[in-house]
Design a protein around this motif. Structure first.
Motif, PDB file in Angstrom:
ATOM      1  N   ILE A  58      32.532  67.031  74.013  1.00 28.01           N
ATOM      2  CA  ILE A  58      32.165  67.684  75.273  1.00 28.01           C
ATOM      3  C   ILE A  58      33.205  67.438  76.370  1.00 28.01           C
ATOM      4  CG2 ILE A  58      30.821  65.781  76.267  1.00 28.01           C
ATOM      5  CD1 ILE A  58      29.679  69.449  76.227  1.00 28.01           C
ATOM      6  N   SER A  59      33.974  66.346  76.248  1.00 32.32           N
ATOM      7  CA  SER A  59      34.908  65.989  77.323  1.00 32.32           C
ATOM      8  C   SER A  59      36.326  66.493  77.102  1.00 32.32           C
ATOM      9  CB  SER A  59      34.951  64.462  77.504  1.00 32.32           C
ATOM     10  OG  SER A  59      35.566  63.829  76.389  1.00 32.32           O
ATOM     11  N   THR A  60      36.668  66.904  75.871  1.00 34.34           N
ATOM     12  CA  THR A  60      38.029  67.371  75.594  1.00 34.34           C
ATOM     13  C   THR A  60      38.433  68.496  76.533  1.00 34.34           C
ATOM     14  OG1 THR A  60      37.984  66.701  73.273  1.00 34.34           O
ATOM     15  CG2 THR A  60      39.509  68.472  73.872  1.00 34.34           C
ATOM     16  N   LEU A  61      37.510  69.395  76.803  1.00 40.82           N
ATOM     17  CA  LEU A  61      37.803  70.542  77.658  1.00 40.82           C
ATOM     18  C   LEU A  61      38.127  70.130  79.091  1.00 40.82           C
ATOM     19  CD1 LEU A  61      37.924  73.622  77.316  1.00 40.82           C
ATOM     20  CD2 LEU A  61      35.561  73.727  78.132  1.00 40.82           C
ATOM     21  N   ASP A  62      37.671  68.942  79.508  1.00 36.05           N
ATOM     22  CA  ASP A  62      37.947  68.462  80.860  1.00 36.05           C
ATOM     23  C   ASP A  62      39.436  68.224  81.084  1.00 36.05           C
ATOM     24  OD1 ASP A  62      35.225  68.488  81.279  1.00 36.05           O
ATOM     25  OD2 ASP A  62      34.964  66.342  80.894  1.00 36.05           O
ATOM     26  N   TRP A  63      40.183  68.141  79.994  1.00 38.07           N
ATOM     27  CA  TRP A  63      41.613  67.842  80.097  1.00 38.07           C
ATOM     28  C   TRP A  63      42.485  69.091  79.998  1.00 38.07           C
ATOM     29  CZ3 TRP A  63      42.895  63.470  82.200  1.00 38.07           C
ATOM     30  CH2 TRP A  63      41.883  62.521  82.290  1.00 38.07           C
ATOM     31  N   PHE A  64      41.864  70.225  80.291  1.00 38.77           N
ATOM     32  CA  PHE A  64      42.579  71.486  80.418  1.00 38.77           C
ATOM     33  C   PHE A  64      42.272  72.087  81.785  1.00 38.77           C
ATOM     34  CE2 PHE A  64      42.312  70.888  75.886  1.00 38.77           C
ATOM     35  CZ  PHE A  64      43.542  71.352  75.421  1.00 38.77           C
ATOM     36  N   PRO A  65      43.297  72.443  82.561  1.00 42.64           N
ATOM     37  CA  PRO A  65      43.074  73.059  83.872  1.00 42.64           C
ATOM     38  C   PRO A  65      42.582  74.490  83.738  1.00 42.64           C
ATOM     39  CG  PRO A  65      45.410  73.036  83.363  1.00 42.64           C
ATOM     40  CD  PRO A  65      44.728  72.293  82.245  1.00 42.64           C
ATOM     41  N   GLU A 124      48.824  79.034  84.983  1.00 42.54           N
ATOM     42  CA  GLU A 124      50.206  78.622  85.288  1.00 42.54           C
ATOM     43  C   GLU A 124      50.646  77.465  84.391  1.00 42.54           C
ATOM     44  OE1 GLU A 124      50.828  75.812  88.823  1.00 42.54           O
ATOM     45  OE2 GLU A 124      49.005  76.894  89.383  1.00 42.54           O
ATOM     46  N   TYR A 125      49.681  76.818  83.733  1.00 40.13           N
ATOM     47  CA  TYR A 125      50.011  75.718  82.820  1.00 40.13           C
ATOM     48  C   TYR A 125      50.219  76.249  81.404  1.00 40.13           C
ATOM     49  CZ  TYR A 125      48.461  72.798  86.672  1.00 40.13           C
ATOM     50  OH  TYR A 125      48.334  72.209  87.908  1.00 40.13           O
ATOM     51  N   GLU A 126      50.924  75.443  80.584  1.00 41.95           N
ATOM     52  CA  GLU A 126      51.236  75.882  79.225  1.00 41.95           C
ATOM     53  C   GLU A 126      49.955  76.141  78.413  1.00 41.95           C
ATOM     54  OE1 GLU A 126      54.587  73.011  80.491  1.00 41.95           O
ATOM     55  OE2 GLU A 126      52.395  73.053  80.569  1.00 41.95           O
ATOM     56  N   TYR A 127      48.952  75.317  78.620  1.00 37.41           N
ATOM     57  CA  TYR A 127      47.631  75.515  78.025  1.00 37.41           C
ATOM     58  C   TYR A 127      46.597  75.326  79.121  1.00 37.41           C
ATOM     59  CZ  TYR A 127      49.836  75.115  73.428  1.00 37.41           C
ATOM     60  OH  TYR A 127      50.626  75.324  72.334  1.00 37.41           O
ATOM     61  N   TYR A 128      45.546  76.123  79.072  1.00 38.89           N
ATOM     62  CA  TYR A 128      44.499  76.012  80.084  1.00 38.89           C
ATOM     63  C   TYR A 128      43.155  76.365  79.458  1.00 38.89           C
ATOM     64  CZ  TYR A 128      44.981  81.121  80.363  1.00 38.89           C
ATOM     65  OH  TYR A 128      45.033  82.452  80.063  1.00 38.89           O
ATOM     66  N   ALA A 129      42.082  76.037  80.155  1.00 40.02           N
ATOM     67  CA  ALA A 129      40.734  76.253  79.635  1.00 40.02           C
ATOM     68  C   ALA A 129      40.385  77.735  79.666  1.00 40.02           C
ATOM     69  CB  ALA A 129      39.725  75.459  80.446  1.00 40.02           C
ATOM     70  N   ARG A 130      39.960  78.255  78.532  1.00 39.84           N
ATOM     71  CA  ARG A 130      39.559  79.665  78.439  1.00 39.84           C
ATOM     72  C   ARG A 130      38.039  79.816  78.334  1.00 39.84           C
ATOM     73  NH1 ARG A 130      44.029  83.028  77.106  1.00 39.84           N
ATOM     74  NH2 ARG A 130      45.951  81.830  76.738  1.00 39.84           N
ATOM     75  N   TYR A 131      37.359  78.711  78.370  1.00 39.19           N
ATOM     76  CA  TYR A 131      35.892  78.736  78.422  1.00 39.19           C
ATOM     77  C   TYR A 131      35.428  77.432  79.047  1.00 39.19           C
ATOM     78  CZ  TYR A 131      35.773  75.491  74.462  1.00 39.19           C
ATOM     79  OH  TYR A 131      35.943  74.396  73.646  1.00 39.19           O
ATOM     80  N   SER A 171      44.190  62.240  74.995  1.00 33.67           N
ATOM     81  CA  SER A 171      44.551  63.566  75.514  1.00 33.67           C
ATOM     82  C   SER A 171      45.844  63.560  76.318  1.00 33.67           C
ATOM     83  CB  SER A 171      43.410  64.107  76.386  1.00 33.67           C
ATOM     84  OG  SER A 171      42.223  64.258  75.640  1.00 33.67           O
ATOM     85  N   CYS A 172      46.211  62.420  76.881  1.00 34.16           N
ATOM     86  CA  CYS A 172      47.351  62.381  77.807  1.00 34.16           C
ATOM     87  C   CYS A 172      48.687  62.080  77.144  1.00 34.16           C
ATOM     88  CB  CYS A 172      47.095  61.343  78.901  1.00 34.16           C
ATOM     89  SG  CYS A 172      45.849  61.853  80.115  1.00 34.16           S
ATOM     90  N   VAL A 173      48.674  61.514  75.944  1.00 29.89           N
ATOM     91  CA  VAL A 173      49.936  61.119  75.321  1.00 29.89           C
ATOM     92  C   VAL A 173      50.548  62.258  74.521  1.00 29.89           C
ATOM     93  CG1 VAL A 173      49.260  58.699  75.245  1.00 29.89           C
ATOM     94  CG2 VAL A 173      48.772  60.175  73.274  1.00 29.89           C
ATOM     95  N   ARG A 174      51.813  62.125  74.202  1.00 28.89           N
ATOM     96  CA  ARG A 174      52.565  63.069  73.332  1.00 28.89           C
ATOM     97  C   ARG A 174      52.617  64.468  73.933  1.00 28.89           C
ATOM     98  NH1 ARG A 174      49.231  62.350  67.857  1.00 28.89           N
ATOM     99  NH2 ARG A 174      47.599  62.902  69.362  1.00 28.89           N
ATOM    100  N   MET A 175      52.726  64.568  75.247  1.00 25.87           N
ATOM    101  CA  MET A 175      52.666  65.864  75.916  1.00 25.87           C
ATOM    102  C   MET A 175      54.013  66.302  76.481  1.00 25.87           C
ATOM    103  SD  MET A 175      49.595  67.022  75.677  1.00 25.87           S
ATOM    104  CE  MET A 175      49.717  68.318  76.904  1.00 25.87           C
ATOM    105  N   ASP A 176      55.115  65.659  76.080  1.00 27.66           N
ATOM    106  CA  ASP A 176      56.406  65.940  76.702  1.00 27.66           C
ATOM    107  C   ASP A 176      56.904  67.368  76.451  1.00 27.66           C
ATOM    108  OD1 ASP A 176      56.532  64.334  74.128  1.00 27.66           O
ATOM    109  OD2 ASP A 176      58.508  65.267  74.107  1.00 27.66           O
ATOM    110  N   TRP A 206      55.147  69.941  76.901  1.00 23.63           N
ATOM    111  CA  TRP A 206      54.424  70.776  77.865  1.00 23.63           C
ATOM    112  C   TRP A 206      54.386  70.048  79.208  1.00 23.63           C
ATOM    113  CZ3 TRP A 206      52.283  69.153  73.123  1.00 23.63           C
ATOM    114  CH2 TRP A 206      52.459  70.072  72.087  1.00 23.63           C
ATOM    115  N   PRO A 207      55.517  70.018  79.925  1.00 26.47           N
ATOM    116  CA  PRO A 207      55.656  69.154  81.115  1.00 26.47           C
ATOM    117  C   PRO A 207      54.664  69.457  82.235  1.00 26.47           C
ATOM    118  CG  PRO A 207      57.508  70.687  80.912  1.00 26.47           C
ATOM    119  CD  PRO A 207      56.760  70.756  79.633  1.00 26.47           C
ATOM    120  N   LYS A 208      54.307  70.717  82.443  1.00 25.32           N
ATOM    121  CA  LYS A 208      53.356  71.026  83.521  1.00 25.32           C
ATOM    122  C   LYS A 208      51.982  70.436  83.206  1.00 25.32           C
ATOM    123  CE  LYS A 208      55.383  75.344  85.247  1.00 25.32           C
ATOM    124  NZ  LYS A 208      55.129  76.792  85.483  1.00 25.32           N
ATOM    125  N   LEU A 209      51.533  70.652  81.986  1.00 25.43           N
ATOM    126  CA  LEU A 209      50.234  70.121  81.590  1.00 25.43           C
ATOM    127  C   LEU A 209      50.270  68.598  81.531  1.00 25.43           C
ATOM    128  CD1 LEU A 209      47.351  70.645  80.709  1.00 25.43           C
ATOM    129  CD2 LEU A 209      48.174  70.929  78.349  1.00 25.43           C
TER     130      LEU A 209
END
Length: 297
Positions: free
Chosen positions: A213-220, A224-231, A272-277, A279-282
């Protein structure tokens, strides 16, 4: 139940576009984070690569199948040249993530019947998981959520992060360690079951439940971001989700996971925060949210 720690990622240098095995023709889908290559046929998936990684996935898969987790059937396994492979049954064409996005696009909400099926599969998964007690292993859990990585990526918190992690584990001491998926969320769930066991590790019961339930909280929200919440789940759907998780926990004799949603959420947030280099904006957005949410208090 003993659970081995996943081997270190090994890149699979030989990636063919098509492979024929066991009377099936497979087409490459992608390379996974673990270094394994994933292929698909009409009714099955093939994972091939480093023998140690494949052995770990087979061990996890068999234990989950035996425990009643709603995972694909393990059809066969073997070796191909210097690589190992496993073949598992396909569970469908669209994950819940895709189905949720389609529902939002068509109806503006996640429709009730679809959400009810999501709850049903999650309940089946958690009910099976609640019975799989494993040896408590702080280091394996810390490695699974990548505590060492977040410390390297945010070195200014190299002392406070492990300290907070250990304080949270003490708060979660009433939960037994269980056989965890590690990346349990709608992107790895079909209406017929749960896939992608590459991140499996021992974790306190409740970690997977809150991750879903919380994974989606880590998408804006912004594109404008490389990945974002679509639902997004509605407020009432979140209430229903937590009620279901708490009921499963009570039936197993464990505390309600909703009481420690923030504590489990912290552990998932690290992952959720690691290994994101790439996708720098996200990455920057997640770092900022993580620090403000968990390290300023």
């Amino acid at each position: 139940m003993q659970v081995a720690k996943a081997p270190t990622t090994v890149h699979n240098p030989k990636v063919e576009q098509k492979i024929s095995l066991d009377g099936r023709d497979f087409t490459l889908v992608r390379e996974q984070r673990s270094g394994l290559s994933l292929y698909k046929s009409n009714d099955a998936y093939l994972r091939i690569g480093d023998p140690l990684r494949i052995a770990h996935e087979i061990e996890t898969h068999r234990k989950m199948e035996e425990a009643g987790y709603p995972v694909p059937h393990l059809i066969s396994s073997g070796t191909l040249e210097e690589y190992a492979f496993l073949i598992e049954s396909a569970l469908g064409d669209k994950t819940f993530r895709v189905l949720f996005e389609e529902s939002i696009h068509a109806h503006g909400v996640i429709v009730d019947d679809l959400f009810a099926r999501f709850l049903e599969i999650t309940r089946l998964y958690l009910s099976a998981q609640a019975k799989t007690r494993v040896e408590p292993d702080r280091d394996a859990f810390a490695h699974g959520v990548h505590l060492e990585m977040i410390v390297k990526e945010l070195p200014q918190y190299q002392y406070s992060l492990p300290d907070k992690f250990d304080r949270i584990l003490r708060k979660l001491a009433a939960y037994p360690y269980v056989l965890s998926h590690g990346d349990f969320n709608a992107a790895n769930m079909f209406p017929n079951g749960v896939i992608d066991l590459e991140d499996s590790f021992p974790a306190p019961f409740g970690f997977d439940a809150i991750s879903a339930i919380s994974t989606l909280d880590w998408f804006p929200d912004s594109p404008e971001y490389e990945y974002y919440a679509r639902y997004r789940f509605s407020a009432s759907q979140r209430v229903a989700y937590f009620a279901m998780c708490d009921e499963v926990a009570r039936e197993a004799g464990y505390p309600p996971p909703s009481l420690h949603a923030d504590d489990f959420g912290f552990c998932r947030a690290i992952w959720s925060c690691v290994r994101m280099d790439q996708w720098p904006k996200l990455q920057a957005w997640r770092y900022d949210k993580f620090i403000k949410t968990y390290l300023y208090n």
